[in-house]
Design a protein around this motif. Structure first.
Motif: not given
Length: 130
Positions: A36-41, A47-52
């Motif tokens: 999963v790739r995210k953008v935080y505000s 930005t982030s990258i996660a392994e679920l």
């Protein structure tokens, strides 16, 4: 402790193919792995990258994640790792949790600590920065 609420958007949801954790049909709930790739505000910008790791069945679901966040908090740039998860099901209360992995902060975020939850595209975190 400082309280943070930072919304995020999910830019990519990439399930792994041929997942070695998957059970054959009829032998229990489906398990899987997703990138999963995210953008935080908000207070946390980055930005982030996660392994679920995920499990989903008729009576419940759960996930466990390791997420590297690269960005800026309180004007300080760096990165850190969040570990988070959730679990719930029929007749059970949903349990959600998140914490900053000890010693994972880099750059201006070295020494960051905190606990909270990730739910409904929002990171809620009570944290301390030295």
């Amino acid at each position: 402790m400082t309280h943070l609420e930072s919304p995020f958007t999910i830019d990519a949801w990439e399930p792994a193919e041929g997942d070695a954790l998957a059970e054959p049909e009829g032998r229990g709930p489906a398990t899987g792995r997703t990138l999963v790739r995210k953008v935080y505000s908000g207070p946390l910008v980055g930005t982030s990258i996660a392994e679920l790791l995920t499990t989903q069945g008729e009576g419940g679901a759960a996930y466990l994640a390791q997420e590297r966040v690269v960005g800026e908090l309180e004007g300080r740039a760096g990165s850190f790792v969040l570990q988070h998860g959730a679990s719930g099901g029929d007749g059970q209360e949903m349990r959600q949790w998140a914490f900053v992995v000890a010693g994972s902060g880099t750059g201006g975020l070295t020494g960051l600590t905190g606990t909270g939850i990730i739910a409904h595209e929002l990171l809620t975190l009570d944290y301390e920065l030295p």
